[in-house]
Motif scaffolding. Structure first.
Motif, PDB file in Angstrom:
ATOM      1  N   ASP A 374       0.812  -1.213   0.000  1.00 42.44           N
ATOM      2  CA  ASP A 374       0.000   0.000   0.000  1.00 42.44           C
ATOM      3  C   ASP A 374       0.845   1.263   0.000  1.00 42.44           C
ATOM      4  OD1 ASP A 374      -2.546  -1.081  -0.027  1.00 42.44           O
ATOM      5  OD2 ASP A 374      -2.494  -1.473   2.131  1.00 42.44           O
ATOM      6  N   GLN A 401       5.455  12.610   2.716  1.00 39.58           N
ATOM      7  CA  GLN A 401       4.236  12.450   3.494  1.00 39.58           C
ATOM      8  C   GLN A 401       3.036  12.786   2.637  1.00 39.58           C
ATOM      9  OE1 GLN A 401       3.434  11.531   6.671  1.00 39.58           O
ATOM     10  NE2 GLN A 401       5.534  10.826   6.905  1.00 39.58           N
ATOM     11  N   ASP A 402       2.177  11.822   2.452  1.00 34.01           N
ATOM     12  CA  ASP A 402       0.932  12.062   1.745  1.00 34.01           C
ATOM     13  C   ASP A 402      -0.178  11.371   2.492  1.00 34.01           C
ATOM     14  OD1 ASP A 402       1.339  13.724  -0.404  1.00 34.01           O
ATOM     15  OD2 ASP A 402       1.972  12.122  -1.756  1.00 34.01           O
ATOM     16  N   ASN A 403      -1.388  11.553   2.005  1.00 36.62           N
ATOM     17  CA  ASN A 403      -2.480  10.816   2.628  1.00 36.62           C
ATOM     18  C   ASN A 403      -2.413   9.350   2.166  1.00 36.62           C
ATOM     19  OD1 ASN A 403      -4.207  10.329   0.262  1.00 36.62           O
ATOM     20  ND2 ASN A 403      -4.342  12.555   0.203  1.00 36.62           N
ATOM     21  N   PRO A 404      -3.101   8.440   2.859  1.00 33.94           N
ATOM     22  CA  PRO A 404      -3.014   7.013   2.535  1.00 33.94           C
ATOM     23  C   PRO A 404      -3.459   6.709   1.109  1.00 33.94           C
ATOM     24  CG  PRO A 404      -4.448   7.369   4.451  1.00 33.94           C
ATOM     25  CD  PRO A 404      -3.949   8.706   4.034  1.00 33.94           C
ATOM     26  N   GLN A 405      -4.384   7.509   0.583  1.00 38.56           N
ATOM     27  CA  GLN A 405      -4.865   7.273  -0.772  1.00 38.56           C
ATOM     28  C   GLN A 405      -3.721   7.424  -1.781  1.00 38.56           C
ATOM     29  OE1 GLN A 405      -6.872   9.150   1.483  1.00 38.56           O
ATOM     30  NE2 GLN A 405      -7.966   7.228   1.736  1.00 38.56           N
ATOM     31  N   ALA A 408      -1.209   4.629  -1.636  1.00 41.08           N
ATOM     32  CA  ALA A 408      -1.764   3.418  -2.252  1.00 41.08           C
ATOM     33  C   ALA A 408      -1.782   3.556  -3.772  1.00 41.08           C
ATOM     34  CB  ALA A 408      -3.173   3.160  -1.728  1.00 41.08           C
TER      35      ALA A 408
ATOM     36  N   ARG B   3      -1.158  23.776  14.800  1.00 44.99           N
ATOM     37  CA  ARG B   3      -1.134  22.758  13.755  1.00 44.99           C
ATOM     38  C   ARG B   3       0.051  22.977  12.813  1.00 44.99           C
ATOM     39  NH1 ARG B   3      -6.518  21.896  10.813  1.00 44.99           N
ATOM     40  NH2 ARG B   3      -5.843  23.556   9.443  1.00 44.99           N
ATOM     41  N   LEU B  10       6.538  17.349  12.260  1.00 46.71           N
ATOM     42  CA  LEU B  10       6.373  16.069  11.580  1.00 46.71           C
ATOM     43  C   LEU B  10       7.319  15.982  10.392  1.00 46.71           C
ATOM     44  CD1 LEU B  10       4.505  13.481  11.301  1.00 46.71           C
ATOM     45  CD2 LEU B  10       3.230  14.821   9.644  1.00 46.71           C
TER      46      LEU B  10
ATOM     47  N   THR C  13      -3.325  14.750   5.390  1.00 45.83           N
ATOM     48  CA  THR C  13      -3.106  13.490   6.094  1.00 45.83           C
ATOM     49  C   THR C  13      -3.606  13.591   7.529  1.00 45.83           C
ATOM     50  OG1 THR C  13      -1.082  13.392   4.848  1.00 45.83           O
ATOM     51  CG2 THR C  13      -1.394  11.718   6.518  1.00 45.83           C
ATOM     52  N   THR C  14      -3.232  14.684   8.190  1.00 50.95           N
ATOM     53  CA  THR C  14      -3.635  14.785   9.583  1.00 50.95           C
ATOM     54  C   THR C  14      -5.153  14.901   9.692  1.00 50.95           C
ATOM     55  OG1 THR C  14      -3.166  17.125   9.413  1.00 50.95           O
ATOM     56  CG2 THR C  14      -1.503  15.780  10.485  1.00 50.95           C
ATOM     57  N   SER C  16      -7.195  13.457   7.880  1.00 49.93           N
ATOM     58  CA  SER C  16      -7.898  12.244   7.453  1.00 49.93           C
ATOM     59  C   SER C  16      -7.514  11.017   8.269  1.00 49.93           C
ATOM     60  CB  SER C  16      -7.594  11.973   5.989  1.00 49.93           C
ATOM     61  OG  SER C  16      -6.246  11.600   5.883  1.00 49.93           O
ATOM     62  N   ASN C  19      -9.895   8.242   8.742  1.00 50.32           N
ATOM     63  CA  ASN C  19     -10.564   7.596   7.600  1.00 50.32           C
ATOM     64  C   ASN C  19      -9.773   6.421   7.067  1.00 50.32           C
ATOM     65  OD1 ASN C  19     -12.194   9.811   7.739  1.00 50.32           O
ATOM     66  ND2 ASN C  19     -10.981  10.919   6.219  1.00 50.32           N
ATOM     67  N   GLN C  20      -8.824   5.965   7.826  1.00 50.19           N
ATOM     68  CA  GLN C  20      -7.869   5.053   7.212  1.00 50.19           C
ATOM     69  C   GLN C  20      -8.295   3.596   7.217  1.00 50.19           C
ATOM     70  OE1 GLN C  20      -3.843   5.442   8.264  1.00 50.19           O
ATOM     71  NE2 GLN C  20      -3.917   7.651   8.386  1.00 50.19           N
ATOM     72  N   VAL C  22      -8.796   0.320   6.475  1.00 48.10           N
ATOM     73  CA  VAL C  22      -8.561  -0.345   5.198  1.00 48.10           C
ATOM     74  C   VAL C  22      -9.401  -1.615   5.113  1.00 48.10           C
ATOM     75  CG1 VAL C  22      -6.864  -1.570   3.830  1.00 48.10           C
ATOM     76  CG2 VAL C  22      -6.283   0.622   4.851  1.00 48.10           C
ATOM     77  N   THR C 114      -8.786   1.835   0.504  1.00 45.11           N
ATOM     78  CA  THR C 114      -8.327   2.738   1.562  1.00 45.11           C
ATOM     79  C   THR C 114      -9.515   3.465   2.213  1.00 45.11           C
ATOM     80  OG1 THR C 114      -8.032   4.668   0.133  1.00 45.11           O
ATOM     81  CG2 THR C 114      -6.153   3.174   0.316  1.00 45.11           C
ATOM     82  N   PHE C 115     -10.720   3.254   1.676  1.00 43.89           N
ATOM     83  CA  PHE C 115     -11.914   3.936   2.203  1.00 43.89           C
ATOM     84  C   PHE C 115     -12.840   2.942   2.891  1.00 43.89           C
ATOM     85  CE2 PHE C 115     -11.081   6.850  -1.564  1.00 43.89           C
ATOM     86  CZ  PHE C 115     -10.700   7.943  -0.795  1.00 43.89           C
TER      87      PHE C 115
END
Lengths: 427, 122, 230
Positions: A374, A401-405, A408, B3, B10, C13-14, C16, C19-20, C22, C114-115
């Motif tokens: 993933d 760093q990205d979102n999980p989408q 994937a 934030r 981070l 990312t933070t 969301s 929403n992870q 899987v 992922t959703f």
């Protein structure tokens, strides 16, 4: 020496022949001989045929099939069967009318322009393209050798039986066992691959042998996509803590493996440390292939010097050298790079036949790597020929760093590339 | 504010700075005076993902063979100038001049929209 | 510039983090019967279109499906204003590997997994609420128009219009709009229904229809309903 442009144009003044009419192809048709049926050699054959219907193309390769290295780390975590990576030469033979000679090339007779093979063939050529891949210098690590690599200490840096052996070894370790991966110094094929390998092994071990450890002993002080891999390992494998499943020791911290004590399944590092492990995977340093060296294509150097515009060897202008065995820095050693060099050399040879100016080259190496099923990463690079040398115009890495989408999707793109890449070379 | 700080923390923890250092970008305009790269040579660099002659029709990455010329140019310029974010195409389109993008468009729009394996060779 | 982008990505990312999910193990059948689908449809979470907009942005859906769900090229379907139940079902099927006709669908699978179901409902709500893509007037030979509107009783072929509407604007339950969709997309899907590679249709309805169509008819029908995008 070479057919003059006018001679060649005369030969084909009747217009291009249909592919099916090969048997009628004149024995005087110009001849391209290719040494090596890996990614570079196969791409060379296919793209040459796409450009030119008349030339005779012979590919000399000792093996009846080829196993792709891209994707072979995923064989280790059971997500890709090695059959998916295996291709035959049938399509090249049938659709592209390439003569496949299952034989080993031995000697280049430069003055008569003939390639000799182990079985005694003497193949005349107008152009010879050498795409052998590198040699692995096992002996660079004391106590390591090719026999051990074929036995219980596979390097698996060429996909095949060693890949399956390595998989068997690490999947059958006792609970809490240790894998040592020795990563080589630059340059070597596919720079991120040792770390991708460690990641995929860890993904499997986390489920099946959660107290196991992977220790990467590196002959470098840093590596490609290091921040990406380290971030991923931190998130998934406790990297940097005492519970880490993956540890990495760079050369600056004494990580270079100098000796293998095979009998005791132990490596000795440049820091003098003796490390015993259940599985030892030494990825050896590389140099120009034995074929290139035996024929003095390397002119005494580690890799084969080429002319940067057209990849003709500095040894002989009728002999081109592409892929890992050539010295084409700042280009990296990847199959992707080799295939794009091959496509360009096909343009050069075609231009020589037709008398048309091929213009300037541009080569990309738009690589994908994964840290998990993933989690994908991209690293794009574009190279141009400028003022007599190859220049790295740009190289960009996907964000850390990205979102999980998006992580994937990058893995998805990586798998897309593995499939389409195989098809681009062999379909 | 907090934030922003957390995000910065981070990023620094995960070693962003090391990654940024390895990026290199030279504008393709630098090579303007060199002989041109043909549409076909440019296009051959696309085939590892989009298929030989851009003619793979069943993959995530779209086929380019037979693509409308203006659509191709518009999309590539959007990628190049990052007005259209993309997984990887921004980084790729960056490397080409607008002339080169037009030459690629000429090339791909001239090809049949037929899967490569179904095409006859010569 | 790149750094700015990075920062905005990690903010996403933070935002969301919750929403992870899987894995969403679900006892979904291997094929939809009318019963099993209608039951699933009744359980569809109420979608939040604002959240859906955010998720669509996060998943880069616009790459293939366009900024507001109007596909920018011939390669992917438009989604704007599409039937909401259809959108939800589609995403669910991708997530559960029920729709896996070719490698394009693997991309959708990789993304959809992922959703969670709430995310999928939100995405469906978002795209369903967008201004629909331009309507076209279906056109083709008299024979193909007849096939679309009247079917072919001899082959037990139901007309397209009986479910998808006279203009192909979509119908009840999960029946999608096909009017003005990409030609390549329509053709591909009909071929996959014909070969059985695509099998997420309820009660195998589309497979029964496509099975008796010739390749030529598939091509003509796709052109009949498609936009003119090349």
């Amino acid at each position: 020496m070479l057919l003059s442009r006018r001679d060649v144009i005369k030969l084909f003044s009747a217009g291009p022949m249909l592919l099916g009419a090969l048997s009628a192809r004149a024995s005087t048709a110009p001849k391209l001989v290719i040494v090596g049926g890996g990614i570079g050699g196969a791409a060379m054959a296919k793209y040459m045929r796409i450009l030119n219907s008349s030339i005779q193309i012979t590919l000399v390769e000792p093996n009846p099939s080829y196993i792709f290295c891209p994707g072979s780390n995923e064989v280790l975590n059971d997500s890709v069967p090695i059959q998916d990576l295996t291709v035959t030469y049938d399509t090249l033979r049938q659709r592209y009318d390439i003569k496949i000679l299952q034989d080993r090339a031995t000697t280049i007779d430069y003055s008569r322009k003939r390639l000799h093979t182990a079985q005694g063939e003497k193949l005349p050529y107008d152009w010879l393209v050498v795409s052998t891949g590198p040699d692995f210098v096992c002996e660079a690590v004391d106590g390591y050798n090719p026999q051990l690599a074929q036995g219980d200490f596979p390097h698996a840096w060429k996909a095949g039986p060693q890949t399956l052996k390595l998989k068997k070894l690490y999947q059958n370790m006792p609970a809490g066992g240790t894998v040592v991966i020795s990563a080589p110094p630059m340059p070597y094929r596919c720079p991120p691959a040792p770390y991708e390998r460690a990641s995929f092994m860890a993904e499997w071990l986390k489920i099946h042998n959660p107290t196991a450890k992977i220790l990467i002993l590196d002959s470098k002080s840093n590596f490609t996509l290091q921040p990406h891999y380290e971030a991923f390992w931190r998130e998934h494998f406790n990297y940097g803590t005492p519970q880490a499943m993956i540890e990495w020791v760079g050369s600056h911290a004494g990580g270079t493996v100098q000796t293998l004590d095979a009998a005791n399944r132990t490596v000795i590092t440049s820091a003098g440390e003796r490390i015993k492990a259940d599985v030892i995977n030494i990825i050896p340093p590389e140099r120009a292939s034995a074929f290139a060296r035996n024929n003095d294509l390397n002119l005494g150097q580690a890799w084969v010097p080429i002319h940067p515009y057209d990849f003709r060897s500095q040894k002989d202008p009728a002999v081109f050298v592409i892929g890992d065995t050539s010295e084409a820095s700042p280009m990296v050693k990847t199959g992707y790079m080799a295939s794009n060099q091959a496509k360009w050399v096909a343009q050069i040879i075609h231009a020589e036949i037709t008398g048309k100016d091929p213009g300037y080259p541009l080569w990309t190496n738009n690589c994908v790597a994964m840290a998990g099923e993933d989690f994908g990463m991209t690293i794009t690079a574009t190279f141009r020929f400028h003022k007599g040398r190859i220049e790295l115009q740009q190289t960009l890495q996907s964000p850390l760093q990205d979102n999980p989408q998006l992580h994937a999707l990058r893995a998805s793109v990586a798998r897309n590339w593995q499939r389409t890449f195989r098809r681009d070379i062999f379909e | 504010m907090l934030r922003q700080f957390l995000v910065a923390l981070l990023l620094s923890l995960t070693g962003l700075h090391a990654a940024a250092e390895t990026d290199i970008f030279i504008s393709p305009e630098k090579y303007r005076a060199d002989p041109p790269v043909s549409g076909q040579v440019l296009g051959d660099n696309c085939s590892a993902c989009h298929g030989t002659r851009g003619a793979v029709f069943d993959e995530i990455m779209p086929p380019l063979a037979g693509m409308d010329r203006d659509t191709f140019i518009k999309l590539m310029l959007n990628f190049k100038f990052a007005t259209r974010p993309s997984i990887v195409m921004n980084d790729i389109a960056n490397a080409y001049t607008e002339d080169e993008i037009r030459r690629m468009a000429d090339y791909f729009s001239s090809l049949p929209a037929v899967p490569w394996k179904a095409q006859s060779l010569h | 510039m790149k750094t700015l982008l990075l920062i905005s990505f990690s903010m996403l990312t933070t935002l969301s983090l919750n929403n992870q999910a899987v894995a969403d193990p679900d006892t979904q059948p291997k094929a939809w019967s009318a019963d099993s689908w209608h039951q699933q449809m009744r359980l569809m979470p109420k979608g939040d279109l604002y959240r859906g907009a955010q998720l669509a942005k996060q998943g880069y859906c616009f790459t293939c499906h366009g900024e507001k769900g109007y596909a920018p090229s011939r390669n992917a379907p438009s989604l704007a204003g599409q039937n909401q139940a259809y959108l939800y079902k589609t995403l669910l099927d991708f997530k559960n590997r029920l729709w896996l006709a070719d490698h394009k669908d693997e991309g959708m699978h990789d993304l959809a997994r992922t959703f969670d179901k709430q995310d999928l409902a939100d995405l469906a709500a978002y795209y369903a609420a967008q201004k629909p893509w331009p309507k076209i007037t279906p056109s083709g030979s008299p024979a193909i128009a007849h096939l679309a509107k009247r079917g072919d009783p001899q082959r037990l072929l139901t007309p397209c219009a009986s479910c998808h509407g006279a203009q192909g604007m979509g119908g009840p339950n999960e029946t999608p709009r096909i009017n003005g969709q990409s030609y390549l997309y329509l053709k591909r899907q009909l071929s996959y229904f014909k070969s059985g590679k695509r099998s997420n249709d309820v009660e195998a309805g589309m497979r029964f229809a496509a099975e008796v169509l010739s390749e030529e008819e598939i091509d003509q029908l796709a052109r009949y309903y498609a936009n003119s995008q090349k």
